[in-house]
Enzyme design. Sequence first.
Site, mmCIF file in Angstrom:
data_model
loop_
_atom_site.group_PDB
_atom_site.id
_atom_site.type_symbol
_atom_site.label_atom_id
_atom_site.label_comp_id
_atom_site.label_asym_id
_atom_site.label_seq_id
_atom_site.Cartn_x
_atom_site.Cartn_y
_atom_site.Cartn_z
ATOM 1 N N ASP A 106 0.876 -1.176 0.000
ATOM 2 C CA ASP A 106 0.000 0.000 0.000
ATOM 3 C C ASP A 106 0.913 1.226 0.000
ATOM 4 O OD1 ASP A 106 -3.262 0.100 0.816
ATOM 5 O OD2 ASP A 106 -2.203 2.016 0.964
ATOM 6 N N ASN A 129 -5.171 -4.892 -6.956
ATOM 7 C CA ASN A 129 -6.404 -4.399 -6.325
ATOM 8 C C ASN A 129 -6.380 -2.891 -6.065
ATOM 9 O OD1 ASN A 129 -8.775 -4.562 -4.223
ATOM 10 N ND2 ASN A 129 -7.015 -3.726 -3.114
ATOM 11 N N TYR A 168 -11.781 7.241 -14.459
ATOM 12 C CA TYR A 168 -11.876 5.969 -13.727
ATOM 13 C C TYR A 168 -12.448 4.884 -14.648
ATOM 14 C CZ TYR A 168 -13.350 2.767 -9.942
ATOM 15 O OH TYR A 168 -13.543 1.678 -9.118
ATOM 16 N N LYS A 192 -10.604 1.462 -15.879
ATOM 17 C CA LYS A 192 -11.123 0.130 -15.560
ATOM 18 C C LYS A 192 -11.425 -0.664 -16.836
ATOM 19 C CE LYS A 192 -10.886 0.432 -11.064
ATOM 20 N NZ LYS A 192 -9.861 -0.329 -10.352
ATOM 21 N N ILE A 213 -19.335 -1.786 -3.418
ATOM 22 C CA ILE A 213 -18.829 -2.551 -2.276
ATOM 23 C C ILE A 213 -18.609 -1.579 -1.113
ATOM 24 C CG2 ILE A 213 -17.033 -4.151 -1.485
ATOM 25 C CD1 ILE A 213 -18.647 -5.140 -3.972
ATOM 26 N N THR A 224 -16.846 -0.014 1.157
ATOM 27 C CA THR A 224 -15.484 0.298 1.607
ATOM 28 C C THR A 224 -15.358 1.826 1.658
ATOM 29 O OG1 THR A 224 -14.476 0.554 -0.586
ATOM 30 C CG2 THR A 224 -14.639 -1.706 0.271
#
Length: 254
Positions: A36, A89, A159, A163, A192, A194
Amino acid sequence: MRIKNKIAVITGAGSGQGRAAAVLFAKEGASIVACDWKPEAGDETVQQVISDGGKAIFVRADVSNSRDVQNLINTAISTFGRIDILYNNAGVGFSSPLSMSDVLNTPEEDWDRVIAINLKSMYLTAKFAIPEMIKSGGGSIVNTASIAAMIGSEAAHAYTAAKGGMVALSRALAVEFGPKNIRSNCICPGAIDTPMIAPVVDPMKGSGQLLLNSPIRRLGTPDDIAYCALYLASDESSFVTGATFVVDGGYTAQ
Ligand SMILES: NC(=O)c1ccc[n+]([C@@H]2O[C@H](COP(=O)([O-])OP(=O)(O)OC[C@H]3O[C@@H](n4cnc5c(N)ncnc54)[C@H](O)[C@@H]3O)[C@@H](O)[C@H]2O)c1
């Protein structure tokens, strides 16, 4: 154990889906190289894995930076000897200060940065990890794109482009490196729960509107994605490559 003794490099392991995957993969027998760009977050993931009885190290890297990624892969090899699983990820979305607007309103620097973090990163990790995978007889690459790659929207155009590029590159890697026993698959998550989508979803949670409005009437959890990634990382999916797995509670089926 489903991935016993495998070595897994997971980017963006300090939060959300990356952390859930690190914890799950370790419980299923893998040693984790948790990457990270936020050291405290990455360390917290490593501590969680270790306190569950697993094995993990943290490597700080900005996945859009060539030197950082090279160091990530070198550290994985010098610590564990090989890489069996590369899980791309890490990404930035709605919680980032970068523009998630349409093309007319996206500053050029933000366009470049969003593409660099979400897409160039996949080029860099593949460039440095694939030669190591070839040396050790193969591996599995799991890439996290988004349902933004499948359907258009009025916002987040950089984005979306990044993707979409990930889905295409994932397929290309599958074709080129399949004969070397390297598989490459893509996961396209829906909404999701998060920190990434908190800015857009939190205000809607009360009303149950929009993104929450999938046939499975809830947001996805990081574990919903981690279990898909686990399948793709494991030998259970040894005949699966170049595939795109939409994990969105049926949102795009409507
Ligand atoms: N949450 C969703 O609804 C959703 C939907 C579709 C796709 N995704 C994708 O899922 C992936 C995981 O996101 P999440 O939901 O867990 O978000 P998150 O914000 O909780 O986690 C993302 C992690 O990536 C790290 N990161 C960001 N930029 C980085 C960089 N340049 N270098 C290294 N690390 C970096 C962050 O520090 C963070 O720990 C992302 O690729 C995201 O685009 C998320």
